[in-house]
Design a protein around this motif. Sequence first.
Motif, PDB file in Angstrom:
ATOM      1  N   ARG A 130       0.666  -1.177  -0.143  1.00  0.00           N
ATOM      2  CA  ARG A 130      -0.012   0.029   0.014  1.00  0.00           C
ATOM      3  C   ARG A 130       0.787   1.197   0.028  1.00  0.00           C
ATOM      4  O   ARG A 130       1.542   1.451   0.905  1.00  0.00           O
ATOM      5  CB  ARG A 130      -0.943  -0.150   1.221  1.00  0.00           C
ATOM      6  N   ARG A 131       0.760   1.848  -1.230  1.00  0.00           N
ATOM      7  CA  ARG A 131       1.657   3.255  -1.275  1.00  0.00           C
ATOM      8  C   ARG A 131       0.512   4.289  -1.816  1.00  0.00           C
ATOM      9  O   ARG A 131      -0.077   4.100  -2.743  1.00  0.00           O
ATOM     10  CB  ARG A 131       2.696   3.307  -2.127  1.00  0.00           C
ATOM     11  N   ASP A 132       0.530   5.526  -1.459  1.00  0.00           N
ATOM     12  CA  ASP A 132      -0.486   6.433  -1.683  1.00  0.00           C
ATOM     13  C   ASP A 132       0.109   6.900  -3.029  1.00  0.00           C
ATOM     14  O   ASP A 132       1.283   6.973  -3.241  1.00  0.00           O
ATOM     15  CB  ASP A 132      -0.258   7.541  -0.804  1.00  0.00           C
ATOM     16  N   VAL A 133      -1.113   6.939  -4.091  1.00  0.00           N
ATOM     17  CA  VAL A 133      -0.451   7.520  -5.556  1.00  0.00           C
ATOM     18  C   VAL A 133      -0.956   8.976  -5.712  1.00  0.00           C
ATOM     19  O   VAL A 133      -0.492   9.348  -6.379  1.00  0.00           O
ATOM     20  CB  VAL A 133      -1.121   6.472  -6.460  1.00  0.00           C
ATOM     21  N   ALA A 134      -1.813   9.458  -4.715  1.00  0.00           N
ATOM     22  CA  ALA A 134      -2.171  10.580  -5.059  1.00  0.00           C
ATOM     23  C   ALA A 134      -2.971  11.197  -3.641  1.00  0.00           C
ATOM     24  O   ALA A 134      -3.315  10.415  -2.855  1.00  0.00           O
ATOM     25  CB  ALA A 134      -3.245  10.791  -6.142  1.00  0.00           C
ATOM     26  N   ARG A 135      -2.797  12.525  -3.438  1.00  0.00           N
ATOM     27  CA  ARG A 135      -3.476  13.187  -2.266  1.00  0.00           C
ATOM     28  C   ARG A 135      -4.232  14.548  -2.907  1.00  0.00           C
ATOM     29  O   ARG A 135      -3.733  15.328  -3.548  1.00  0.00           O
ATOM     30  CB  ARG A 135      -2.346  13.743  -1.235  1.00  0.00           C
ATOM     31  N   ALA A 136      -5.224  14.559  -2.170  1.00  0.00           N
ATOM     32  CA  ALA A 136      -6.052  15.657  -2.464  1.00  0.00           C
ATOM     33  C   ALA A 136      -6.688  16.512  -1.444  1.00  0.00           C
ATOM     34  O   ALA A 136      -6.938  15.970  -0.638  1.00  0.00           O
ATOM     35  CB  ALA A 136      -7.167  15.349  -3.703  1.00  0.00           C
ATOM     36  N   THR A 137      -7.187  17.818  -1.740  1.00  0.00           N
ATOM     37  CA  THR A 137      -7.799  18.375  -0.815  1.00  0.00           C
ATOM     38  C   THR A 137      -8.907  19.416  -1.460  1.00  0.00           C
ATOM     39  O   THR A 137      -8.556  19.933  -2.681  1.00  0.00           O
ATOM     40  CB  THR A 137      -7.156  19.655  -0.007  1.00  0.00           C
ATOM     41  N   LEU A 138     -10.066  19.146  -1.217  1.00  0.00           N
ATOM     42  CA  LEU A 138     -11.126  19.740  -1.616  1.00  0.00           C
ATOM     43  C   LEU A 138     -12.158  20.573  -0.698  1.00  0.00           C
ATOM     44  O   LEU A 138     -12.347  19.959   0.410  1.00  0.00           O
ATOM     45  CB  LEU A 138     -12.127  18.536  -2.497  1.00  0.00           C
ATOM     46  N   THR A 139     -12.743  21.404  -1.403  1.00  0.00           N
ATOM     47  CA  THR A 139     -13.826  22.161  -0.555  1.00  0.00           C
ATOM     48  C   THR A 139     -14.838  22.236  -1.271  1.00  0.00           C
ATOM     49  O   THR A 139     -15.037  22.328  -2.859  1.00  0.00           O
ATOM     50  CB  THR A 139     -13.352  23.867  -0.460  1.00  0.00           C
ATOM     51  N   TYR A 140     -16.031  22.020  -0.783  1.00  0.00           N
ATOM     52  CA  TYR A 140     -17.375  21.870  -1.205  1.00  0.00           C
ATOM     53  C   TYR A 140     -18.191  23.096  -0.626  1.00  0.00           C
ATOM     54  O   TYR A 140     -18.161  23.281   0.268  1.00  0.00           O
ATOM     55  CB  TYR A 140     -17.980  20.486  -0.894  1.00  0.00           C
ATOM     56  N   SER A 141     -19.153  23.412  -1.469  1.00  0.00           N
ATOM     57  CA  SER A 141     -20.002  24.625  -1.114  1.00  0.00           C
ATOM     58  C   SER A 141     -21.314  23.782  -0.682  1.00  0.00           C
ATOM     59  O   SER A 141     -21.781  23.208  -1.557  1.00  0.00           O
ATOM     60  CB  SER A 141     -20.218  25.729  -2.165  1.00  0.00           C
ATOM     61  N   LEU A 142     -21.747  24.219   0.324  1.00  0.00           N
ATOM     62  CA  LEU A 142     -23.196  23.491   0.764  1.00  0.00           C
ATOM     63  C   LEU A 142     -24.493  24.607   0.542  1.00  0.00           C
ATOM     64  O   LEU A 142     -24.229  25.732   0.857  1.00  0.00           O
ATOM     65  CB  LEU A 142     -23.140  23.069   2.250  1.00  0.00           C
ATOM     66  N   PRO A 143     -25.483  23.938   0.004  1.00  0.00           N
ATOM     67  CA  PRO A 143     -26.636  24.761  -0.441  1.00  0.00           C
ATOM     68  C   PRO A 143     -27.259  25.133   0.994  1.00  0.00           C
ATOM     69  O   PRO A 143     -27.298  24.598   2.100  1.00  0.00           O
ATOM     70  CB  PRO A 143     -27.344  23.860  -1.254  1.00  0.00           C
TER      71      PRO A 143
END
Length: 143
Positions: A130-143
Amino acid sequence: MADPLHPLKMDADALHAFLRAEFPQVADLIEVEELAPMRVRVAMPVRSDNLRPGGTVSGPTMFTLADLGVYLAVLSMVGPKALAVTTNCSIDFMRKPEAGVDLVADVELLKLGRSLAVGDVRIWSRGPKRRDVARATLTYSLP
């Protein structure tokens, strides 16, 4: 595991039913493997149409997994809000994922406010190492 401060509003079955009804084009792309307050683990089978030249998984495929993972984590906490939308994403591609090996994303919501949610995603290839292949940070707008 129940968390009285952050109760789940939707379980895995409810999330999948929501996707089938509201977002059918992605409903069969991923599977919820684990779900807990503020966390979800989702898996995506890698198919030939997910590959780019050179025998690796395409960036858009990994983005899709990260984006859907955060979307489901948010929905699990706030309920069926179809208009929760991505407002920002930063993704780092760290290693070449193996072709033909499922991708898994571990998602943690770092912040869940009234109007914004921020999620951290670690994507890895299923397999003996198990090795990380990608890392992401996401922001969502909530209704």
